[in-house]
Design a protein around this motif. Structure first.
Motif: not given
Length: 265
Positions: A159-163, A179-183, A213-216
């Motif tokens: 996962s990548i989080d940026w805030g 954004v999250e990545f699931l194999d 992925g998304g926004i918060q």
């Protein structure tokens, strides 16, 4: 989750016992509260209060002893997490963590309809791995790379989080992107349908690697020294590898809106 709770009780006992010594590295910060929520989940046959207003309690905070910690924060998507800080300086933090990221899906868990009739149980997970935090100006970046520790899905998660936290006139605003990545092991375990599970309403399906992925947005306004008014909203979209699953039944987005109060003690 039962594994995390057992560890929580064990470590809590150890660090609280340590408080009895004259010198201790233990500290804690816990906030409790209640929020009014409106949510849409991904597997609609499981969500009892899907797209309904509900009131529920929240707990946010953690226990800290030297480099060990236990944290939970539903606001910033931190589930109950047990961790150990491997490195920390002014701009960087590297943690070894264990947390549960995926909930159980089973025939018995469905609260309406019979879409999940005949499927095998998808168990709760516990992922173990590394997370990295970096401060970049006013922004905060978090990277995670975790793997299944219980051999349920045997998958790899990233996962990548940026805030950016913004403080203005006593208010806190915290917008963030993730954004999250699931194999394929994760997506096929939770959203695939094997041939022996297939039926007329639940056709066989093999799921490959996917993303969501998304926004918060989080906002907080202190009322007094102990009470704060809070609100937060989250929107996430999943890729076709998940939304095409018969278990999901075509849903490709989730969202939630919450407003309430927190008490710090």
């Amino acid at each position: 989750m039962r594994y995390l709770l057992a560890c929580l009780l064990l470590v809590s006992g150890l660090v609280l016992a340590e408080q009895n010594s004259p010198e201790t590295d233990f500290h804690w910060q816990i906030d409790i509260g209640a929020v009014l929520s409106y949510e849409q989940g991904l597997v609609k046959s499981i969500e009892e209060y899907d797209q309904q207003l509900t009131i529920h309690g929240v707990i946010s905070g953690g226990l800290y002893y030297k480099r060990f910690f236990i944290e939970t924060n539903p606001v910033n998507r931190r589930s109950t997490t047990i961790g150990y800080t491997l490195h920390e300086d002014d701009k960087n933090v590297v943690n070894l963590v264990a947390e549960s990221l995926f909930e159980r899906i089973s025939e018995g868990a469905q609260e309406r309809g019979n879409l999940l009739d005949g499927i095998d149980k998808r168990r709760n997970s516990m992922e173990v791995g590394f997370e990295y935090y970096r401060t970049i100006g006013r922004a905060e970046l978090k990277l995670s790379l975790l793997h299944d520790a219980l051999s349920n899905h045997d998958g790899l998660y990233g996962s990548i989080d940026w805030g950016i936290p913004i403080y203005r006139a006593g208010y806190l605003f915290a917008p963030s992107l993730f954004v999250e990545f699931l194999d394929s092991n994760i997506t096929d375990y939770y959203f695939g349908v094997d041939s022996h599970e297939a039926s007329a309403q639940l056709p066989e399906y093999r799921a490959s690697s996917a993303w969501r992925g998304g926004i918060q947005l989080y906002a907080e306004r202190p009322i007094n020294e102990q009470w704060s008014a809070i609100s937060f909203a989250r929107y996430a979209k999943v890729s076709n590898e998940i939304s095409d699953s018969p278990i999901v039944a075509g849903r490709d987005e989730t969202y939630s809106i919450h407003a309430g109060v927190l008490w710090s003690f």
